[in-house]
Design an enzyme around this catalytic site. Structure first.
Site, PDB file in Angstrom:
ATOM      1  CE  LYS A   1      -0.561   0.030   5.031  1.00 20.36           C
ATOM      2  NZ  LYS A   1      -1.529  -0.012   6.138  1.00 20.36           N
ATOM      3  N   GLY A   2       2.049   1.205   0.563  1.00 21.87           N
ATOM      4  CA  GLY A   2       2.972   2.325   0.490  1.00 21.87           C
ATOM      5  C   GLY A   2       2.493   3.574   1.195  1.00 21.87           C
TER       6      GLY A   2
END
Length: 249
Positions: free
Chosen positions: A128-129
């Site tokens: 997801k970063g």
């Protein structure tokens, strides 16, 4: 920028106005406000104006003070850890790893010591970063193992050995009594002892309270501060590892 002298400003350019906030271990009353203004004066704000005061617990008050400072900043004397490697796209990172390393780049990450704040390490490693960028797990040529929180240094060393890690990423948010500095120094010493020269993985530390200029002092290869994105970390790893391989060839 060389030789440029600058001053802070609040209302008009060069007026020297700044705003600072701090907490004093006193209950909120007029005496506390006077203490805040005295502190601001000793910090060099003249005149100092109290713009906000609020009790935030039993015996503690938070203050915001506005005032003028006479200090100047010489931009030519400013030192900063500027990026010295190209910023790459995910596609370019994958291509570089495949062509130059000819194997997947192995990364192990963790929060060490008593630090249970995984937001930072998850933002860099998890798919997801952060800030619209996917984490290192998204890069197909990177093999990522996230050990999570409260990992001991011996556990981290062993995981790096098992995973044949090219790089070890450590996130530290807890900073009371400089815990982040002590933990990173301990980690660096353990890796120097556990791995022969030239075989040690890259050691990267990150967190909001680190000074990015302290990498050498702490015994790591790189420090990333607040606002770092997965793309910056991935680009650095590829640059550092492929440059080292080219130098050894």
């Amino acid at each position: 920028m060389s030789g440029q002298i600058v001053r802070p400003y609040g209302d008009t350019t060069g007026d020297g106005m700044v705003q600072v906030s701090f907490t004093l271990p006193v209950p909120h009353d007029k005496r506390a406000e006077g203490a805040a203004l005295q502190l601001a004066g000793k910090m060099g704000l003249d005149p100092a104006m109290l713009v906000h005061a609020k009790q935030i617990g039993d015996g503690y008050t938070f203050f915001v003070v506005y005032g003028r400072v006479r200090h100047l900043v010489d931009m030519s004397a400013v030192k900063a850890a500027e990026r010295d490697y190209p910023l790459m796209t995910a596609k370019d990172v994958n291509t570089a790893v495949k062509r130059r390393l000819r194997r997947k780049l192995s990364v192990v990450g963790a929060c060490i010591g008593t630090d249970a704040h995984t937001v930072g390490i998850d933002a860099i490693l998890n798919v997801k970063g952060i800030a619209g960028e996917k984490g290192l797990e998204y890069y197909r040529e990177l093999k990522v193992r996230n050990l999570g929180a409260q990992v001991t240094v011996p556990e981290l060393v062993e995981a790096a050995r098992v995973e044949k890690a090219d790089a070890v990423l450590v996130s530290q948010v807890v900073t009371q009594r400089d815990a982040h500095l002590h933990n990173v120094r301990e980690m660096a010493a353990a890796f120097r002892e556990a791995f022969p020269a030239g075989r040690r993985p890259l050691l990267v530390a990150g967190g909001p309270r680190f000074d990015e200029m302290m990498a050498g002092e702490l015994g790591v290869d790189r420090i990333f501060g607040r606002g770092t994105t997965p793309r910056e970390v991935a680009s650095y790893l590829v640059h550092a590892l492929t440059t080292a391989k080219a130098a050894a060839a």
